[in-house]
Design a protein around this motif. Structure first.
Motif, mmCIF file in Angstrom:
data_model
loop_
_atom_site.group_PDB
_atom_site.id
_atom_site.type_symbol
_atom_site.label_atom_id
_atom_site.label_comp_id
_atom_site.label_asym_id
_atom_site.label_seq_id
_atom_site.Cartn_x
_atom_site.Cartn_y
_atom_site.Cartn_z
ATOM 1 N N GLN A 1 0.804 -1.214 0.000
ATOM 2 C CA GLN A 1 0.000 0.000 0.000
ATOM 3 C C GLN A 1 0.843 1.274 0.000
ATOM 4 O OE1 GLN A 1 -2.264 -0.482 3.553
ATOM 5 N NE2 GLN A 1 -3.549 -2.093 2.714
ATOM 6 N N CYS A 2 2.131 1.192 0.208
ATOM 7 C CA CYS A 2 2.987 2.361 0.325
ATOM 8 C C CYS A 2 3.292 2.939 -1.057
ATOM 9 C CB CYS A 2 4.286 2.005 1.050
ATOM 10 S SG CYS A 2 5.365 3.430 1.298
ATOM 11 N N SER A 3 3.148 4.240 -1.205
ATOM 12 C CA SER A 3 3.382 4.889 -2.487
ATOM 13 C C SER A 3 4.848 5.236 -2.728
ATOM 14 C CB SER A 3 2.536 6.159 -2.575
ATOM 15 O OG SER A 3 2.851 7.012 -1.486
ATOM 16 N N LEU A 4 5.698 5.185 -1.712
ATOM 17 C CA LEU A 4 7.094 5.566 -1.877
ATOM 18 C C LEU A 4 7.833 4.683 -2.894
ATOM 19 C CD1 LEU A 4 9.381 7.479 -1.123
ATOM 20 C CD2 LEU A 4 9.887 5.984 0.820
ATOM 21 N N PRO A 5 7.729 3.356 -2.850
ATOM 22 C CA PRO A 5 8.429 2.560 -3.869
ATOM 23 C C PRO A 5 8.001 2.908 -5.293
ATOM 24 C CG PRO A 5 7.768 1.154 -2.057
ATOM 25 C CD PRO A 5 7.112 2.494 -1.831
ATOM 26 N N LYS A 6 6.722 3.169 -5.503
ATOM 27 C CA LYS A 6 6.236 3.528 -6.841
ATOM 28 C C LYS A 6 6.792 4.885 -7.264
ATOM 29 C CE LYS A 6 3.674 2.509 -10.377
ATOM 30 N NZ LYS A 6 4.224 1.639 -11.379
ATOM 31 N N ALA A 7 6.846 5.842 -6.354
ATOM 32 C CA ALA A 7 7.411 7.157 -6.660
ATOM 33 C C ALA A 7 8.890 7.038 -6.984
ATOM 34 C CB ALA A 7 7.198 8.111 -5.478
ATOM 35 N N LEU A 8 9.604 6.214 -6.235
ATOM 36 C CA LEU A 8 11.031 6.024 -6.505
ATOM 37 C C LEU A 8 11.263 5.330 -7.840
ATOM 38 C CD1 LEU A 8 12.352 5.094 -2.969
ATOM 39 C CD2 LEU A 8 12.797 7.192 -4.266
ATOM 40 N N GLU A 9 10.363 4.451 -8.213
ATOM 41 C CA GLU A 9 10.472 3.785 -9.516
ATOM 42 C C GLU A 9 10.375 4.813 -10.642
ATOM 43 O OE1 GLU A 9 7.814 0.594 -11.911
ATOM 44 O OE2 GLU A 9 8.212 0.123 -9.814
ATOM 45 N N ALA A 10 9.499 5.809 -10.464
ATOM 46 C CA ALA A 10 9.322 6.834 -11.493
ATOM 47 C C ALA A 10 10.456 7.860 -11.478
ATOM 48 C CB ALA A 10 7.983 7.546 -11.291
ATOM 49 N N MET A 11 10.939 8.243 -10.299
ATOM 50 C CA MET A 11 11.864 9.372 -10.204
ATOM 51 C C MET A 11 13.149 9.059 -9.462
ATOM 52 S SD MET A 11 10.666 11.927 -11.796
ATOM 53 C CE MET A 11 11.951 13.023 -11.253
ATOM 54 N N GLY A 12 13.392 7.802 -9.113
ATOM 55 C CA GLY A 12 14.462 7.483 -8.183
ATOM 56 C C GLY A 12 15.869 7.401 -8.720
ATOM 57 N N GLU A 13 16.206 8.163 -9.740
ATOM 58 C CA GLU A 13 17.586 8.160 -10.187
ATOM 59 C C GLU A 13 17.976 9.548 -10.653
ATOM 60 O OE1 GLU A 13 18.817 8.061 -13.624
ATOM 61 O OE2 GLU A 13 16.830 8.515 -14.359
ATOM 62 N N ARG A 14 19.261 9.809 -10.625
ATOM 63 C CA ARG A 14 19.828 11.139 -10.837
ATOM 64 C C ARG A 14 19.363 11.792 -12.134
ATOM 65 N NH1 ARG A 14 25.117 12.555 -13.323
ATOM 66 N NH2 ARG A 14 25.696 14.582 -12.494
ATOM 67 N N TRP A 15 19.451 11.078 -13.256
ATOM 68 C CA TRP A 15 19.120 11.708 -14.531
ATOM 69 C C TRP A 15 17.669 12.144 -14.602
ATOM 70 C CZ3 TRP A 15 22.840 13.897 -16.707
ATOM 71 C CH2 TRP A 15 24.095 13.315 -16.820
ATOM 72 N N ALA A 16 16.756 11.400 -14.006
ATOM 73 C CA ALA A 16 15.348 11.794 -14.034
ATOM 74 C C ALA A 16 15.169 13.152 -13.361
ATOM 75 C CB ALA A 16 14.488 10.734 -13.350
ATOM 76 N N PHE A 17 15.825 13.351 -12.223
ATOM 77 C CA PHE A 17 15.711 14.632 -11.535
ATOM 78 C C PHE A 17 16.377 15.757 -12.318
ATOM 79 C CE2 PHE A 17 14.678 11.969 -7.883
ATOM 80 C CZ PHE A 17 13.626 12.689 -7.342
ATOM 81 N N LEU A 18 17.508 15.489 -12.954
ATOM 82 C CA LEU A 18 18.179 16.529 -13.732
ATOM 83 C C LEU A 18 17.389 16.892 -14.984
ATOM 84 C CD1 LEU A 18 21.894 15.445 -13.265
ATOM 85 C CD2 LEU A 18 20.646 17.301 -12.113
ATOM 86 N N ILE A 19 16.755 15.916 -15.610
ATOM 87 C CA ILE A 19 15.881 16.194 -16.759
ATOM 88 C C ILE A 19 14.683 17.012 -16.300
ATOM 89 C CG2 ILE A 19 14.330 15.132 -18.457
ATOM 90 C CD1 ILE A 19 16.426 12.777 -18.519
#
Length: 162
Positions: free
Chosen positions: A13-31
């Motif tokens: 039920q926790c949304s954190l793993p799903k959020a990390l799957e979408a945004m959990g790496e450096r290039w995603a945040f830099l883009i």
């Protein structure tokens, strides 16, 4: 003790793993940072970040698949595309600001430049904080986890609307 959530019981039920799957790496945040800075074309993002073309193509595809960016034909040249933030992508702005502020405090030890300011008055934005329903700033020791079934009906509806 500190803030605790029953991790084994809520894993599904926790949304954190799903959020990390979408945004959990450096290039995603830099883009995403590039998109917030108005960059919309593959070439300008690539040259700004110095990222390999194949990695950028992969990450842009994932951000589009996750609904964070839209891939839109360029109005002036239909052969080209623009990558535009979606509502879901724009909703990541507080996360981006919070990570930047955290990095300034704990990683670089100095304020970033340029400074993020309010367009209206030109003043720097405040530190991102967690706030109570009545606006009080909360600290870690002020928080606790409760099962949704323990909330009153009005509280559960308010949480679901967020």
């Amino acid at each position: 003790m500190g803030l605790r959530e029953p991790l084994a019981e809520i894993a599904a039920q926790c949304s954190l793993p799903k959020a990390l799957e979408a945004m959990g790496e450096r290039w995603a945040f830099l883009i995403l940072r590039a998109a917030f800075n108005g960059l919309q074309h593959f070439e300008e993002i690539q040259s700004s970040l110095g990222i390999a073309r194949n990695i950028l193509a992969n990450r842009l595809g994932r951000l589009v698949d996750d609904g964070i960016l839209d891939r839109v034909p360029c109005p002036l040249d239909r052969r080209k595309v623009e990558y535009r933030l979606t509502e879901k992508g724009i909703a990541l702005l507080p996360t981006m600001i919070a990570l930047r502020q955290w990095g300034e405090r704990w990683e670089t030890g100095c304020p970033s430049n340029p400074v993020l300011v309010d367009k209206r008055d030109g003043q720097p934005v405040s530190q991102i904080r967690v706030h109570a329903h009545d606006g009080r700033a909360l600290e870690w020791h002020d928080l606790a986890f409760r099962d949704r079934s323990e909330l009153g009906e009005a509280d559960a509806v308010a949480v679901a609307a967020e």
